[in-house]
Scaffold this active site. Structure first.
Site, PDB file in Angstrom:
ATOM      1  N   GLU A  85      10.606 -33.248  -3.155  1.00 37.59           N
ATOM      2  CA  GLU A  85      11.884 -33.120  -2.447  1.00 37.59           C
ATOM      3  C   GLU A  85      12.120 -34.372  -1.597  1.00 37.59           C
ATOM      4  O   GLU A  85      11.268 -34.774  -0.816  1.00 37.59           O
ATOM      5  CB  GLU A  85      11.878 -31.879  -1.547  1.00 37.59           C
ATOM      6  N   CYS A 149      11.417 -23.206   2.967  1.00 39.38           N
ATOM      7  CA  CYS A 149      10.900 -24.499   2.503  1.00 39.38           C
ATOM      8  C   CYS A 149      11.727 -25.631   3.113  1.00 39.38           C
ATOM      9  O   CYS A 149      11.188 -26.547   3.742  1.00 39.38           O
ATOM     10  CB  CYS A 149      10.965 -24.581   0.982  1.00 39.38           C
TER      11      CYS A 149
END
Length: 210
Positions: A85, A149
């Site tokens: 990410e 998250c």
């Protein structure tokens, strides 16, 4: 404390929803067995899927260990690859956590920037890990999903001034085992550390010449 060692903190999440065993914590435990080599002091921590716990735990880990890098690992039911990410987002947290809570402000840090990028070039990490022939597919994403998250990643990026990373893993057996995921995390974090070293060297060289 041995100052020549570099400290890395890696977190995985505890169970939530249909994820009675959270692949992220299994992967992190496998990584702990493998280690990151003798030069690196690795500390791992399991994070409950609760906004308020994350808000107190992330700063605690940073203060306790003063890590060079913090890597958070989470599971995504939609992921089929190990996903790096690039950024964390501040707004849009409406999903209730394990204690049926969500922040009133629906954001991580009131007044914080909308989006914070990691100092690590995830495309570069992805290319390097893929080239190493690991046998685990790695990809890059710009959307960590606006749940715990993403919330953890943004909070960590904000507090560590970008010296954080987030890795999403698929559920166990879809298609990778815990051991596969542990090996992938080891390779990914080693490449991240290499990139950080190169960035430091560049800065030192520039300081030399000025």
């Amino acid at each position: 404390m041995d100052n020549s060692k570099r400290t890395v903190v890696v977190t995985g999440f505890g169970p939530f929803g249909e994820h009675r065993v959270n692949a992220s914590w299994v992967a992190v435990q496998e990584l702990k067995k493998l280690g990151l080599g003798g030069e690196v002091d690795l500390h791992v921590s399991e994070v409950p899927v609760e906004y308020q716990t994350v808000q107190s735990l992330v700063p605690t880990l940073l203060k306790k260990y003063h890590p060079l890098l913090v890597v958070h690992v989470g599971v995504s039911g939609m992921a089929t690859t190990v996903t790096l990410e690039k950024c964390g987002r501040n707004h849009g947290y409406k999903g209730l956590d394990n204690s049926s809570f969500c922040p009133d402000s629906q954001c991580c840090i009131v007044g914080g920037p909308d989006c914070i990028n990691s100092v690590i070039d995830m495309e570069s990490v992805c290319k390097r890990v893929t080239a190493s022939g690991l046998g685990v597919a790695v990809s890059v994403s710009k959307d960590a999903g606006r749940y715990l998250c993403d919330f953890t990643y943004y909070t960590s990026l904000y507090l560590s001034r970008g010296r954080s990373a987030f890795v999403h893993v698929p559920p166990l057996g879809k298609p990778y085992s815990g051991e596969d995921l542990g090996r992938a995390l080891q390779a990914i974090i080693q490449k991240m550390l290499e990139l950080l070293d190169q960035a430091e060297e560049k800065i030192h060289c520039q300081q030399h010449f000025h």
